[in-house]
Design an enzyme around this catalytic site. Structure first.
Site, PDB file in Angstrom:
ATOM      1  N   ASN A 169      -1.660   1.355   6.089  1.00 52.28           N
ATOM      2  CA  ASN A 169      -0.760   0.302   5.592  1.00 52.28           C
ATOM      3  C   ASN A 169      -0.485  -0.620   6.763  1.00 52.28           C
ATOM      4  O   ASN A 169      -0.253  -0.135   7.879  1.00 52.28           O
ATOM      5  CB  ASN A 169       0.592   0.891   5.146  1.00 52.28           C
ATOM      6  CG  ASN A 169       0.478   1.595   3.818  1.00 52.28           C
ATOM      7  OD1 ASN A 169      -0.595   1.625   3.226  1.00 52.28           O
ATOM      8  ND2 ASN A 169       1.580   2.166   3.355  1.00 52.28           N
ATOM      9  N   GLY A 170      -0.497  -1.933   6.505  1.00 52.89           N
ATOM     10  CA  GLY A 170      -0.182  -2.870   7.587  1.00 52.89           C
ATOM     11  C   GLY A 170      -1.334  -3.839   7.794  1.00 52.89           C
ATOM     12  O   GLY A 170      -2.252  -3.938   6.986  1.00 52.89           O
ATOM     13  N   CYS A 174       0.840  -1.210   0.000  1.00 58.37           N
ATOM     14  CA  CYS A 174       0.000   0.000   0.000  1.00 58.37           C
ATOM     15  C   CYS A 174       0.870   1.254   0.000  1.00 58.37           C
ATOM     16  O   CYS A 174       2.005   1.243   0.395  1.00 58.37           O
ATOM     17  CB  CYS A 174      -0.846   0.027   1.261  1.00 58.37           C
ATOM     18  SG  CYS A 174      -1.752  -1.481   1.554  1.00 58.37           S
ATOM     19  N   LYS A 178       6.301  -4.130  -4.631  1.00 59.12           N
ATOM     20  CA  LYS A 178       7.740  -3.868  -4.644  1.00 59.12           C
ATOM     21  C   LYS A 178       8.339  -4.069  -3.258  1.00 59.12           C
ATOM     22  O   LYS A 178       9.469  -4.504  -3.127  1.00 59.12           O
ATOM     23  CB  LYS A 178       8.013  -2.435  -5.120  1.00 59.12           C
ATOM     24  CG  LYS A 178       9.488  -2.089  -5.200  1.00 59.12           C
ATOM     25  CD  LYS A 178      10.210  -2.971  -6.185  1.00 59.12           C
ATOM     26  CE  LYS A 178      11.694  -2.661  -6.237  1.00 59.12           C
ATOM     27  NZ  LYS A 178      12.442  -3.641  -7.076  1.00 59.12           N
ATOM     28  N   HIS A 230      18.209 -36.020  -9.514  1.00 59.06           N
ATOM     29  CA  HIS A 230      17.467 -36.418  -8.305  1.00 59.06           C
ATOM     30  C   HIS A 230      16.009 -36.026  -8.409  1.00 59.06           C
ATOM     31  O   HIS A 230      15.401 -35.612  -7.416  1.00 59.06           O
ATOM     32  CB  HIS A 230      18.130 -35.791  -7.080  1.00 59.06           C
ATOM     33  CG  HIS A 230      19.575 -36.162  -6.949  1.00 59.06           C
ATOM     34  ND1 HIS A 230      19.998 -37.392  -6.491  1.00 59.06           N
ATOM     35  CD2 HIS A 230      20.696 -35.485  -7.313  1.00 59.06           C
ATOM     36  CE1 HIS A 230      21.321 -37.450  -6.544  1.00 59.06           C
ATOM     37  NE2 HIS A 230      21.776 -36.307  -7.031  1.00 59.06           N
ATOM     38  N   GLU A 289       8.067 -14.123 -11.959  1.00 59.21           N
ATOM     39  CA  GLU A 289       7.345 -12.971 -11.406  1.00 59.21           C
ATOM     40  C   GLU A 289       6.883 -11.997 -12.479  1.00 59.21           C
ATOM     41  O   GLU A 289       5.957 -11.235 -12.235  1.00 59.21           O
ATOM     42  CB  GLU A 289       8.166 -12.261 -10.339  1.00 59.21           C
ATOM     43  CG  GLU A 289       9.449 -11.630 -10.793  1.00 59.21           C
ATOM     44  CD  GLU A 289      10.153 -10.934  -9.631  1.00 59.21           C
ATOM     45  OE1 GLU A 289       9.494 -10.455  -8.705  1.00 59.21           O
ATOM     46  OE2 GLU A 289      11.386 -10.881  -9.668  1.00 59.21           O
ATOM     47  N   ARG A 333       4.798   0.229  -6.419  1.00 57.78           N
ATOM     48  CA  ARG A 333       4.868  -0.673  -5.261  1.00 57.78           C
ATOM     49  C   ARG A 333       3.856  -1.794  -5.351  1.00 57.78           C
ATOM     50  O   ARG A 333       3.882  -2.737  -4.581  1.00 57.78           O
ATOM     51  CB  ARG A 333       4.643   0.130  -3.975  1.00 57.78           C
ATOM     52  CG  ARG A 333       5.721   1.140  -3.688  1.00 57.78           C
ATOM     53  CD  ARG A 333       5.265   2.150  -2.656  1.00 57.78           C
ATOM     54  NE  ARG A 333       4.932   1.510  -1.415  1.00 57.78           N
ATOM     55  CZ  ARG A 333       5.790   1.409  -0.380  1.00 57.78           C
ATOM     56  NH1 ARG A 333       7.004   1.905  -0.519  1.00 57.78           N
ATOM     57  NH2 ARG A 333       5.449   0.840   0.734  1.00 57.78           N
ATOM     58  N   TRP A 384      -3.102  -2.655  -1.292  1.00 57.80           N
ATOM     59  CA  TRP A 384      -2.724  -4.008  -1.726  1.00 57.80           C
ATOM     60  C   TRP A 384      -3.488  -4.917  -0.774  1.00 57.80           C
ATOM     61  O   TRP A 384      -3.183  -4.984   0.420  1.00 57.80           O
ATOM     62  CB  TRP A 384      -1.215  -4.185  -1.583  1.00 57.80           C
ATOM     63  CG  TRP A 384      -0.665  -5.440  -2.149  1.00 57.80           C
ATOM     64  CD1 TRP A 384      -0.435  -5.732  -3.460  1.00 57.80           C
ATOM     65  CD2 TRP A 384      -0.261  -6.605  -1.418  1.00 57.80           C
ATOM     66  NE1 TRP A 384       0.103  -6.988  -3.592  1.00 57.80           N
ATOM     67  CE2 TRP A 384       0.216  -7.565  -2.359  1.00 57.80           C
ATOM     68  CE3 TRP A 384      -0.229  -6.945  -0.079  1.00 57.80           C
ATOM     69  CZ2 TRP A 384       0.702  -8.813  -2.007  1.00 57.80           C
ATOM     70  CZ3 TRP A 384       0.250  -8.189   0.291  1.00 57.80           C
ATOM     71  CH2 TRP A 384       0.704  -9.111  -0.664  1.00 57.80           C
ATOM     72  N   LYS A 390      12.935 -14.311 -11.703  1.00 55.69           N
ATOM     73  CA  LYS A 390      12.660 -13.203 -12.631  1.00 55.69           C
ATOM     74  C   LYS A 390      11.596 -13.612 -13.650  1.00 55.69           C
ATOM     75  O   LYS A 390      10.661 -12.886 -13.924  1.00 55.69           O
ATOM     76  CB  LYS A 390      13.956 -12.826 -13.357  1.00 55.69           C
ATOM     77  CG  LYS A 390      14.456 -11.409 -13.331  1.00 55.69           C
ATOM     78  CD  LYS A 390      14.096 -10.532 -12.224  1.00 55.69           C
ATOM     79  CE  LYS A 390      14.591 -10.996 -10.921  1.00 55.69           C
ATOM     80  NZ  LYS A 390      14.209 -10.436  -9.721  1.00 55.69           N
ATOM     81  N   GLU A 420      17.791 -17.055  -9.160  1.00 59.75           N
ATOM     82  CA  GLU A 420      17.370 -15.664  -9.398  1.00 59.75           C
ATOM     83  C   GLU A 420      16.729 -15.531 -10.776  1.00 59.75           C
ATOM     84  O   GLU A 420      15.692 -14.881 -10.941  1.00 59.75           O
ATOM     85  CB  GLU A 420      18.572 -14.738  -9.262  1.00 59.75           C
ATOM     86  CG  GLU A 420      18.353 -13.297  -9.663  1.00 59.75           C
ATOM     87  CD  GLU A 420      17.218 -12.607  -8.918  1.00 59.75           C
ATOM     88  OE1 GLU A 420      16.747 -13.135  -7.897  1.00 59.75           O
ATOM     89  OE2 GLU A 420      16.768 -11.551  -9.380  1.00 59.75           O
TER      90      GLU A 420
HETATM   91  C1  AGP Z   1      12.469  -9.567  -6.534  1.00 60.49           C
HETATM   92  O1  AGP Z   1      12.394  -9.429  -7.952  1.00 60.49           O
HETATM   93  C2  AGP Z   1      11.115  -9.522  -5.905  1.00 60.49           C
HETATM   94  N1  AGP Z   1      10.435  -8.329  -6.252  1.00 60.49           N
HETATM   95  C3  AGP Z   1      11.129  -9.841  -4.434  1.00 60.49           C
HETATM   96  O2  AGP Z   1      11.525 -11.187  -4.314  1.00 60.49           O
HETATM   97  C4  AGP Z   1      12.070  -9.002  -3.526  1.00 60.49           C
HETATM   98  O3  AGP Z   1      13.408  -9.301  -3.812  1.00 60.49           O
HETATM   99  C5  AGP Z   1      11.786  -9.388  -2.070  1.00 60.49           C
HETATM  100  O4  AGP Z   1      10.448  -9.040  -1.788  1.00 60.49           O
HETATM  101  C6  AGP Z   1      12.724  -8.708  -1.070  1.00 60.49           C
HETATM  102  O5  AGP Z   1      12.551  -7.321  -1.154  1.00 60.49           O
HETATM  103  P1  AGP Z   1      13.669  -6.384  -0.460  1.00 60.49           P
HETATM  104  O6  AGP Z   1      14.962  -6.678  -1.163  1.00 60.49           O
HETATM  105  O7  AGP Z   1      13.168  -5.000  -0.692  1.00 60.49           O
HETATM  106  O8  AGP Z   1      13.743  -6.741   0.986  1.00 60.49           O
END
Ligand code: AGP
Length: 616
Positions: free
Chosen positions: A100-101, A2, A611, A512, A496, A27, A74, A493, A489
């Site tokens: 937010n929260g 949010c 984000k 395995h 997501e 975000r 959100w 990518k 990683e």
């Molecule tokens: C990464 O592409 C994602 N958006 C997500 O995994 C992110 O890395 C994770 O939420 C951690 O966020 P931060 O690095 O701001 O703590």
């Protein structure tokens, strides 16, 4: 997550609140709303969907007023609908509130309020908080002194279990904006005869140059000509006023179609910024300005725990190899969400390093707090100056990657790996690394940005490969040693932003189980570099080929055997193994980007994602 924006001053609030809210759009959210005051009249508008939907509503129903709050939600409790969008009203329009929260005990609070005659119009925990504040304000006789309302807020928040960053306005207090924070960031921005409130300093770009970052349990009151900050127990606070440093150009996409692509291309320059001022050539080591821990204490460190979430966790996995090789130190990498609850034994002389781009990830912040509770020193590697994790750590190193707007993290990953390399060098030189070895490592780091620039030339090739495989339903990514975290990683990518199922594995793990997934429709991406693992990775690659699986190779060493076996090859510069991750990751960032585009996905704001995950 949010976004919150508040304003009070001499200008019309609506345009300011919408513009600032748009800066928080990256975000992630699913509805947006606004409440403005003109005199004692409250105007409430809110809509599910994008901020553009709210903007259309404002055009249909414009309202004058120089005070207001706005919000992007959100969804945590209740679907993403108009009625669940914030702001929510308390009592008989005694106030409008954005939050937010998560209010964890919202259902018992709601039952008690319903028994007291309050009626609810949404499924949200936020409305419970708004009603609770109205309840306490009315119970105290609806006093019209600002302090009466602050007391009602304080009493309400003392009953809440969970986290909040809130902003509120009330028709009974024209011109006033109220804010409070527990666990969810809130920034008070100072303009010229106007004040701002935001959940992220980025919303204040172009509006405020000075700001206060609220601490937990603090309440602020803004009016067109005053501001105050106090603790929940009403004691006044004299906070540090910080300078906000925004380069507006950093927030524009410039020549790029998406922030993610811009940030992929920014990586060489961002990495130069991470290294700037931290290469100590005279002593062949690294230098830091903010570790805030005595050298003797750092020298005594016998074990390191790296903790983070998502991409930051993957950077930590690279860090494990770096510290083990360059500093010969035992390292453990922990998902912050597990680490915060697992209660592991942490011996003396352990150092915990929290990795985070946003500095607001709830699980990482909680892991940091739990670690500090045990008296264990914590450093943070963070990209956002003044963020909660950066401020609560004992010390740390800023990533200097610049604002990362795309939800999919790219340049923050590269800079985390670069800073972890510097820290590994720093610890290594305190232990066994010679000046000559330190100098070699420094030279390697200096060569990285140009190697990244050269690697970025592969975009067209990545796009061509994307056109061949963007309809796949599954991808496998394989790497070994330093390239294993890159496999994880790269899989994240793709997942997501393109919504394709993808898994990363240490290449040898194929046998395995995962090899059962291999078929002609499932591309396997192999990260290949020369050295002791080369033949073994080639064997894994051949096992996939033997089962008809298409193979995409990202290789820093291409020989006839690889040319004969791989269906696609992206060649990248060849670097020492410990420098390879950042370079080999770039083609796979670009591959994910183009596949997502070809699938019509929203690259910068993928579905369901935020984000910064500021709730559990
Ligand atoms: C990464 O592409 C994602 N958006 C997500 O995994 C992110 O890395 C994770 O939420 C951690 O966020 P931060 O690095 O701001 O703590």
């Amino acid at each position: 997550m949010c976004g919150i924006v508040g304003y009070t001053g001499f200008r019309e609030a609506e345009p300011i609140l919408i513009t600032a809210l748009n800066r928080l759009e990256y975000r992630g959210y699913d509805s947006a709303g606004m409440a403005t005051l003109s005199g004692r009249t409250l105007h409430l508008r809110k809509k599910a969907g994008k901020i553009a939907n709210l903007a259309r509503l404002l055009k249909e129903k414009p309202a004058a007023g120089t005070t207001g709050i706005s919000h992007t939600r959100w969804a945590t409790h209740g679907a993403a609908t108009d009625r669940n969008a914030h702001p929510h009203l308390g009592g008989n329009c005694a106030l409008a509130l954005v939050h937010n929260g998560v209010i964890e005990n919202y259902s018992i609070l709601r039952s008690n309020l319903e028994m007291a005659g309050f009626q609810f119009s949404s499924d949200t925990d936020t409305e419970v908080l708004a009603q609770l504040i109205a309840f306490h304000w009315e119970k105290k006789g609806r006093g019209l002194d600002l302090r009466d309302f602050v007391l009602a807020i304080s009493q309400s928040l003392s009953q809440v279990k969970g986290t909040f960053g809130i902003a509120a306005v009330s028709p009974h207090f024209p011109g006033a904006v109220f804010g409070a924070r527990l666990g969810s960031p809130l920034v008070l921005g100072f303009g010229e005869k106007e004040f701002f409130l935001a959940s992220d300093a980025m919303a204040l770009a172009g509006l405020a140059k000075k700001a206060i970052f609220l601490e937990d349990h603090q309440i602020c009151v803004l009016t067109p000509d005053s501001w105050s900050l106090q603790d929940m127990d009403q004691s006044a606070i004299d906070p540090a006023i910080e300078t906000l440093d925004f380069q507006n150009a950093e927030y524009d996409r410039g020549r790029f179609d998406h922030y993610m692509l811009k940030e992929i291309y920014e990586q060489p320059e961002a990495l130069e910024n991470a290294l700037r001022g931290r290469l100590n050539d005279k002593d062949s080591t690294a230098r830091f300005g903010g570790l805030n821990l005595p050298l003797q204490q750092l020298r005594k460190t016998e074990r390191i725990i790296l903790t983070g979430c998502g991409t930051s966790y993957h950077a930590g996995l690279v860090g494990e190899y770096l510290f083990e090789e360059l500093a010969r130190m035992p390292v453990e990498v922990e998902y912050a969400s597990e680490f915060r609850y697992r209660n592991p034994p942490i011996e003396q002389n352990t150092l915990v390093i929290a990795l985070t781009q946003s500095g607001e990830t709830a699980d990482t912040l909680a892991a940091l707090r739990e670690t500090k509770l045990k008296g264990v020193p914590v450093l943070s590697l963070c990209n956002v100056v003044g963020s909660s994790i950066a401020r609560e750590a004992d010390g740390g190193v800023y990533l200097h990657a610049g604002p990362e707007i795309g939800v999919a993290s790219t340049k923050a990953f590269s800079n985390q790996v670069a800073v972890l390399s510097l820290l590994a060098l720093f610890f290594g030189r305190m232990r066994h690394l010679s000046p000559h070895q330190g100098a070699q490592i420094l030279e390697g780091l200096k060569s990285l940005p140009d190697a990244m620039r050269k690697t970025l030339e592969c975009e067209e090739q990545a796009r061509d490969i994307a056109s061949n495989y963007h309809q796949a339903r599954n991808f496998l990514y394989m790497g070994r040693q330093y390239l294993y975290p890159v496999a994880l990683e790269a899989a994240l990518k793709l997942k997501e932003i393109s919504y394709i199922h993808a898994e990363g594995y240490p290449a040898a793990e194929m046998k395995h189980g995962p090899i059962a997934l291999v078929d002609s429709e499932t591309p396997s991406v192999f990260l290949i570099s020369p050295g002791p693992m080369y033949d073994k990775v080639m064997s894994n690659l051949e096992e996939v080929k033997a089962r008809g699986g298409p193979v995409i190779a990202v290789a820093s060493h291409v020989d006839p055997a690889l040319r004969a076996k791989a269906d696609e090859i992206i060649e990248v510069p060849r670097l020492p193994e410990w420098l390879q991750p950042v370079v080999s990751n770039i083609p796979l960032q670009l591959l994910a980007y183009h596949i997502a585009l070809m699938r019509g996905c929203d690259v910068d704001k993928p579905r369901n994602l935020a984000k910064s995950v500021t709730v559990e």
